[in-house]
Motif scaffolding. Sequence first.
Motif, mmCIF file in Angstrom:
data_model
loop_
_atom_site.group_PDB
_atom_site.id
_atom_site.type_symbol
_atom_site.label_atom_id
_atom_site.label_comp_id
_atom_site.label_asym_id
_atom_site.label_seq_id
_atom_site.Cartn_x
_atom_site.Cartn_y
_atom_site.Cartn_z
ATOM 1 N N GLY A 16 0.836 -1.203 0.000
ATOM 2 C CA GLY A 16 0.000 0.000 0.000
ATOM 3 C C GLY A 16 0.868 1.249 0.000
ATOM 4 O O GLY A 16 0.629 2.200 -0.758
ATOM 5 N N PHE A 17 1.894 1.230 0.832
ATOM 6 C CA PHE A 17 2.742 2.403 1.019
ATOM 7 C C PHE A 17 3.471 2.781 -0.270
ATOM 8 O O PHE A 17 3.367 3.908 -0.762
ATOM 9 N N TRP A 18 4.199 1.802 -0.852
ATOM 10 C CA TRP A 18 4.985 2.127 -2.044
ATOM 11 C C TRP A 18 4.115 2.179 -3.296
ATOM 12 O O TRP A 18 4.445 2.877 -4.259
ATOM 13 N N GLY A 19 3.001 1.463 -3.260
ATOM 14 C CA GLY A 19 2.055 1.540 -4.383
ATOM 15 C C GLY A 19 1.520 2.965 -4.507
ATOM 16 O O GLY A 19 1.413 3.512 -5.613
ATOM 17 N N GLU A 20 1.224 3.583 -3.366
ATOM 18 C CA GLU A 20 0.759 4.983 -3.396
ATOM 19 C C GLU A 20 1.867 5.913 -3.874
ATOM 20 O O GLU A 20 1.647 6.805 -4.697
ATOM 21 N N ALA A 21 3.081 5.697 -3.345
ATOM 22 C CA ALA A 21 4.210 6.559 -3.741
ATOM 23 C C ALA A 21 4.446 6.459 -5.245
ATOM 24 O O ALA A 21 4.793 7.451 -5.903
ATOM 25 N N ALA A 22 4.226 5.272 -5.804
ATOM 26 C CA ALA A 22 4.519 5.041 -7.224
ATOM 27 C C ALA A 22 3.564 5.787 -8.150
ATOM 28 O O ALA A 22 3.842 5.929 -9.346
ATOM 29 N N ARG A 23 2.471 6.307 -7.600
ATOM 30 C CA ARG A 23 1.542 7.064 -8.462
ATOM 31 C C ARG A 23 2.162 8.368 -8.952
ATOM 32 O O ARG A 23 1.675 8.986 -9.882
ATOM 33 N N SER A 24 3.233 8.821 -8.299
ATOM 34 C CA SER A 24 3.892 10.061 -8.742
ATOM 35 C C SER A 24 4.727 9.853 -9.991
ATOM 36 O O SER A 24 5.259 10.810 -10.553
ATOM 37 N N ILE A 25 4.894 8.612 -10.380
ATOM 38 C CA ILE A 25 5.737 8.305 -11.542
ATOM 39 C C ILE A 25 4.831 7.987 -12.725
ATOM 40 O O ILE A 25 3.753 7.416 -12.561
ATOM 41 N N HIS A 26 5.308 8.352 -13.927
ATOM 42 C CA HIS A 26 4.550 8.024 -15.133
ATOM 43 C C HIS A 26 4.943 6.619 -15.590
ATOM 44 O O HIS A 26 6.112 6.357 -15.890
ATOM 45 N N TRP A 27 3.962 5.718 -15.642
ATOM 46 C CA TRP A 27 4.215 4.329 -16.046
ATOM 47 C C TRP A 27 3.659 4.092 -17.447
ATOM 48 O O TRP A 27 2.550 4.507 -17.756
ATOM 49 N N GLU A 28 4.419 3.401 -18.254
ATOM 50 C CA GLU A 28 3.914 3.001 -19.578
ATOM 51 C C GLU A 28 2.947 1.834 -19.405
ATOM 52 O O GLU A 28 2.006 1.666 -20.165
ATOM 53 N N LYS A 29 3.228 1.028 -18.398
ATOM 54 C CA LYS A 29 2.377 -0.123 -18.112
ATOM 55 C C LYS A 29 2.403 -0.306 -16.599
ATOM 56 O O LYS A 29 3.491 -0.306 -16.005
ATOM 57 N N PRO A 30 1.240 -0.439 -15.974
ATOM 58 C CA PRO A 30 1.249 -0.576 -14.511
ATOM 59 C C PRO A 30 1.861 -1.912 -14.071
ATOM 60 O O PRO A 30 1.908 -2.864 -14.838
ATOM 61 N N TRP A 31 2.324 -1.929 -12.854
ATOM 62 C CA TRP A 31 2.969 -3.148 -12.322
ATOM 63 C C TRP A 31 1.934 -4.216 -11.995
ATOM 64 O O TRP A 31 0.759 -3.928 -11.781
ATOM 65 N N ASP A 32 2.397 -5.474 -11.941
ATOM 66 C CA ASP A 32 1.542 -6.564 -11.478
ATOM 67 C C ASP A 32 1.614 -6.684 -9.966
ATOM 68 O O ASP A 32 0.633 -6.958 -9.309
ATOM 69 N N ARG A 33 2.840 -6.517 -9.452
ATOM 70 C CA ARG A 33 3.017 -6.627 -8.004
ATOM 71 C C ARG A 33 3.894 -5.481 -7.529
ATOM 72 O O ARG A 33 4.869 -5.130 -8.183
#
Length: 631
Positions: A16-33
């Motif tokens: 939950g913690f790092w998943g939220e932090a990762a929203r600040s980054i632009h992803w070409e494809k979201p992660w699976d895990r």
Amino acid sequence: MSYDEVYSRSLSDPDGFWGEAARSIHWEKPWDRVLDDSNPPFYRWFSGGELNTCYNALDRHVAEGRGDQAALIYDSPVTGAKRTYSFRELTDEVARFAGVLAGLGVTKGDRVIVYMPMVPEAPISMLACARLGAIHSVVFGGFSSKELATRIDDAKPKVIVAGSCGIEPNRVVEYKPLVDQAIELSSHKPEHCVLLQREQGPGTLVADRDLSWEEAMAGAEPHPCVPVAATDPLYILYTSGTTGVPKGVVRDNGGHAVAMHWSMKNVYDMEPGEVFWAASDVGWVVGHSYIVYAPLLYGCTTVVYEGKPVGTPDAGAFWRVISEHKVSVMFTAPTAFRAIKRVDSQGEFLRKYDMSHYRTLFLAGERCDPDTLRWAEEMLEVPVIDHWWQTETGWAIAANCIGIEKLPVKPGSPTKAVPGYDVQILDAEGNEQPSGEFGRIMIKLPLAPGCLPTLWQNDERYRDSYLSSQPGYYLTGDAGLKDEDGYLFIMSRIDDIINVAGHRLSTGGMEEVLSSHADVAECAVIGAADKLKGELPVGMVVLKDGVDRDVQEILEELIALVRAKIGPVAAFKKVTVVERLPKTRSGKILRGTMKRIADGEDYKMPATIDHPAILGEIEEALKGIGYAKRE
Ligand code: COA
Ligand code: AMP
């Protein structure tokens, strides 16, 4: 939220913690895990995700309206040059240099070695690699051709990007001959070398292999960003191990981008648009993380400073840069402040500059002694924050996370574990030490995002060096304690690593070099305390029977040999001849005891020593080269 709340959530709910932090980054494809723990003790972050680090550091800011904001300010007191690149200009330069590399055959996964001084073309090369999904490996300019050759053989780069020279206050260091020698020494031969010609010391181009930066850029087409897997390597950075063979620390793309971005607000309390300055070198991890990636990912302006804290031209150099470029937060090593204090203890130079917008000083790279901390606080009248990290982690393991909550400062401590890191002090059996008790500092796995997933093409060495001493834990190599409030104190290394002016060096590596001299039978190198650089290497050699050459000449050869084989950065200038080395009955050299003698400290006669009289001989020899003084 308080620090305690944020910290405990980071450990109890990493997804939950790092998943939220990762929203600040632009992803070409979201992660699976978010945390992929399917193959312990190897952990990966954001597996299945795709992104491009260069896109996030540059293009994205242009797309979001920061195109005209300064991205990079180059300030070079050693050449007199100053240049500012906006995000748009830096993106264009990087895209074109990516085109140059692509034209030389560099594609995703290929390695490129960067051997450059502190010029904008260094970050441009790094970001161009990131743009292509190629893996850069920056080698610090103070290393010798042999060290460069070792890295060429391990990383097997397709291309080397080099500067023709570096400029030290006392001399011009010709880099190109070092590159040529390194390529001669190495078994792997890079196909091309792109050379940034500097007027202070242009280099010679080798036909059919080398091309100049200028000529290559003139015809280059901009190259778009290539998406890579979050778990693909972004770079390899070699760091001293316990032998002469350096360790190739691997950094991934996804976890790194997330950690870098998160740290800018939470550790450093920065806002996008502000100016961040790490006075380090791109050859070190501080330079990778906080000159290049983190500030740019966060939309800050970064400063590339080609100069020293003193002598370029004076002890006011740092204050001039802070004032002129409106730096909000600066980061450097305590040794730089000791250098300034030595010349300007009253802060006369500081008073000449307007520092009103300057907020915080961060220090790392070596233990921050309380005297330096207090002096910096008194002079600057801003919070001074010591934080602890290493090449392997890529960002702070312990810090006062002022963007979350500013905790009281305890001089001598880098404060508490940063969210994401479960730091524990363990005894030899692996039990957690009670507070206040000294022990090995370990991090319970998994490591936070951004930390090394492995060593370059060497999972086995990664496991042996870091994970085997205590199953389920990462061995930091540092020893110290945690007090009753959870503050960490990082006191010493448990291996042969020493810290010279914030630079990490292996005494084992220097011993290997000394042993290679024809007249040396055996030797020991210790890190003796130094008021400016923290520690300095001191060598003791036993000559082979029958050697009757001039001893002074041999000592000079040994100093020259370490400089040639490791580089000037080793700062190896003190060596003496001894009759024999103190050893235990089982033959282990008593380096710890010799260090105490060199530092003029009391020492106990080790119970296992074979010939106690040797310690007196060592003390005399060390006195002869200015050590073993009792204050
Ligand atoms: N290229 C070639 N040679 C280099 C070099 C480079 N990029 N950087 C340093 N060297 C050389 C120096 O010229 C010196 O050579 P010398 O023996 O001929 O004098 C030698 O390597 C040792 O350099 P250094 O340890 O930097 O010592 P110094 O006396 O030149 O400067 C300080 C001392 C304290 C001013 C300097 O180390 C410093 O600013 N350090 C603080 C910041 C820092 O970079 N920290 C890194 C991690 S945050
Ligand atoms: P490097 O990998 O070159 O960054 O060096 C990392 C090592 O430097 C750490 O393992 C510590 O031994 C030391 N170090 C870095 N920062 C600190 C700090 N703030 N306090 C104490 N030691 C530090």
